[in-house]
Design an enzyme around this catalytic site. Structure first.
Site, PDB file in Angstrom:
ATOM      1  N   TYR A 241     109.574  39.690  44.640  1.00  0.00           N
ATOM      2  CA  TYR A 241     110.560  39.170  45.589  1.00  0.00           C
ATOM      3  C   TYR A 241     110.700  37.700  45.259  1.00  0.00           C
ATOM      4  CZ  TYR A 241     111.079  43.151  48.700  1.00  0.00           C
ATOM      5  OH  TYR A 241     111.416  44.363  49.227  1.00  0.00           O
ATOM      6  N   ASP A 269     117.824  44.519  45.602  1.00  0.00           N
ATOM      7  CA  ASP A 269     118.579  45.215  46.650  1.00  0.00           C
ATOM      8  C   ASP A 269     118.165  44.790  48.058  1.00  0.00           C
ATOM      9  OD1 ASP A 269     116.095  46.362  46.930  1.00  0.00           O
ATOM     10  OD2 ASP A 269     116.704  48.371  46.307  1.00  0.00           O
ATOM     11  N   HIS A 360     115.743  51.701  47.306  1.00  0.00           N
ATOM     12  CA  HIS A 360     114.605  51.145  48.038  1.00  0.00           C
ATOM     13  C   HIS A 360     114.053  52.182  49.028  1.00  0.00           C
ATOM     14  CE1 HIS A 360     113.030  46.901  48.976  1.00  0.00           C
ATOM     15  NE2 HIS A 360     112.281  47.682  49.719  1.00  0.00           N
TER      16      HIS A 360
HETATM   17  O1  173 Z   1     110.589  48.151  52.014  1.00  0.00           O
HETATM   18  C1  173 Z   1     109.885  47.270  52.503  1.00  0.00           C
HETATM   19  O2  173 Z   1     109.324  47.436  53.584  1.00  0.00           O
HETATM   20  C2  173 Z   1     109.754  46.021  51.781  1.00  0.00           C
HETATM   21  O3  173 Z   1     110.179  45.975  50.685  1.00  0.00           O
HETATM   22  C3  173 Z   1     109.150  44.832  52.394  1.00  0.00           C
HETATM   23  C4  173 Z   1     109.748  43.618  52.220  1.00  0.00           C
HETATM   24  C5  173 Z   1     109.216  42.502  52.818  1.00  0.00           C
HETATM   25  C6  173 Z   1     108.077  42.588  53.582  1.00  0.00           C
HETATM   26  C7  173 Z   1     107.456  43.810  53.738  1.00  0.00           C
HETATM   27  C8  173 Z   1     107.990  44.921  53.134  1.00  0.00           C
END
Ligand code: 173
Length: 500
Positions: A241, A269, A360
């Site tokens: 991320y 995404d 996702h």
């Molecule tokens: O799908 C999710 O839950 C995910 O990608 C996510 C993103 C940020 C924090 C925790 C989970």
């Protein structure tokens, strides 16, 4: 550093339970978090709830172990808490916890799990409500989530016969690395919600069985813990991320490369997290309606924990950032979350090393198509442009994979491998590392049989003519419901389905 500090009694910590002076205990050490309250990505309320107390149990699933030490300046690390002063309050179990413990005690022995769905049934029956809600939830009406399964069922096999399938081999190469099957463990956050060892269950099982694990940015275990739990030469990928603060992202990427991670999967995404309403309802219960109404908490906890901890993700990420990623790492760069051929072509033209066709796990935009459905159009358009087949540009798919037949359908249509996320989480939530190993063994058994039955001796023989995709993009056709089957099917004993 904390080791040199004086030992503190639990009674002393207990005095600091207000917004003016707030101390908490995590892993046997006391911390002064007063000045951090308003900076906490999960909001101040949840910390205040644990003011003066031991917060370890709440802290563990949603933070890497070093989060507190790296976020607080050293002078706020107050020192170790004298264990003899900590009075274990007798634990009051809620009715839900009692029921869950009962179900966990009588869960089916691992041997009774015959397929990957079975792990989901046991996880549903035994996981704490919050964990089940977080893992199983998907966006809005969960239509995409359901269609991720259904799409595989719109593809039919055209098996070949009489090919001497005495020996079949489903091992493959993924981005230049050997994999025992065309499957990798894809990134999923917050592994400790399901099991105290969190992602390490996956790492250990993956190491034993030659499967590649993609390490999530938001794992419960720290990145280094996961790498350190690997066997010699174990292959890891990393999911990223991208932080608004690019310096932080650069540090993470370069550290991963230094520790031997073999590829970088950038999630594209999720500029904002989707609404997972099942998860959001849990948070209402957690903090209570009265607390929600107060306005001094900057983070809207109605949005669920995932949204709160994802506030660092940069919605400004764009195609213009790709050259920067290239400049900071030599790892292959794969875009995770491509959902149409236009972006697949752009990714190839931008010099990426691959894409994951993914929605996702149905957790982002609802009513997007499933990765497997997009695969034929992506392959067609890349082929037209001379970009497929291309050993330097790999196509992956994830979402809804539960059977080796699902995997073989994706491989037949041009995928190098598929990602499996939830099924492995459910396996370790229900049975720890052994559960993941069993899941891998089940897939291996299914691969052996299905390779024989479709008439393919190795992965290069799993070709497009082995599948019929004529109804893949027709969302209105499905197999008519089989009432006879429904009436006679017996669910696994002991995996009682939780009432909603
Ligand atoms: O799908 C999710 O839950 C995910 O990608 C996510 C993103 C940020 C924090 C925790 C989970």
């Amino acid at each position: 550093m904390t080791q040199q500090k004086p030992v503190i009694s639990a009674a002393e910590v207990a005095k600091h339970n207000t917004r003016e002076s707030c101390w908490i205990i995590v892993h046997g050490h006391a911390y002064d978090v007063t000045e951090f309250l308003d900076d906490h990505p999960g909001g101040s309320k949840i910390i205040l709830k644990y003011g003066g107390k031991d917060a370890t149990e709440e802290y563990d699933p949603i933070h890497p172990p070093d989060a507190i030490t790296s976020n607080l300046p050293p002078e706020k690390h107050l020192g170790p808490v004298d264990p003899s002063t900590v009075k274990e309050a007798p634990k009051e179990l809620t009715a839900e916890q009692k029921q869950r413990e009962e179900r966990s005690r009588f869960k089916p022995p691992l041997d009774e799990c015959l397929n990957l769905h079975d792990f989901e049934a046991v996880a549903k029956a035994t996981l704490p409500d919050k964990a089940w809600a977080y893992y199983s939830s998907a966006a809005d009406d969960e239509i995409t989530h359901r269609d991720n399964r259904a799409a595989f069922q719109r593809i039919w096999f055209r098996p070949r016969i009489l090919r001497d399938v005495t020996r079949v081999d489903w091992s493959t190469m993924i981005l230049g690395h050997k994999s025992s099957m065309p499957v990798y463990i894809t990134a999923t956050a917050l592994g400790k919600l399901g099991h105290p060892d969190g992602e390490l269950n996956l790492t250990r099982a993956a190491g034993k069985h030659g499967v590649i694990q993609m390490i999530p940015t938001l794992a419960s275990c720290s990145f280094d813990e996961i790498i350190d739990a690997g066997v010699q030469d174990q292959v890891f990928f990393m999911q990223l991320y991208v932080n608004k603060d690019r310096a932080k992202t650069k540090k993470i990427v370069q550290h991963a490369e230094k520790r031997g991670v073999k590829a970088l999967f950038i999630t594209v995404d999720a500029p904002q997290l989707g609404r997972r309403e099942k998860d959001m309802r849990m948070k209402f219960e957690d903090v209570g309606a009265a607390v929600q109404a107060k306005s001094d908490d900057k983070v809207d906890r109605n949005q669920g924990a995932a949204r709160a901890i994802s506030s660092f993700i940069d919605p400004g990420l764009s195609w213009n950032d790709i050259p920067w990623f290239r400049s900071i790492t030599k790892m292959p760069i794969i875009l995770k979350g491509v959902q149409c051929w236009e972006d697949a072509v752009l990714a190839a033209e931008a010099g990426c090393d691959g894409i994951v066709l993914s929605n996702h796990g149905g957790r982002q935009l609802d009513t997007t198509r499933s990765g497997i459905e997009i695969l034929p159009e992506v392959v067609d358009e890349l082929r037209k442009r001379g970009l497929f087949p291309n050993p330097k540009f790999s196509i992956f798919v994830d979402g809804g994979v539960r059977r080796a037949t699902d995997v073989l359908k994706a491989v037949a249509l041009g995928a190098t491998a598929v990602g499996v996320g939830r099924a492995f989480i459910y396996a370790f939530s229900a049975y720890g590392q052994e559960g993941v190993e069993k899941a891998v063994n089940i897939l291996n058994d299914e691969f052996e049989m299905n390779m024989r039955l479709i008439g393919a001796r190795n992965i290069s023989e799993v070709v497009p003519s082995l599948v019929d995709t004529s109804s893949l993009s027709l969302h209105v056709t499905t197999v008519p419901e089989d009432r006879l089957y429904r009436g006679n099917y017996e669910a696994m004993r002991g995996a009682a389905v939780r009432e909603i």
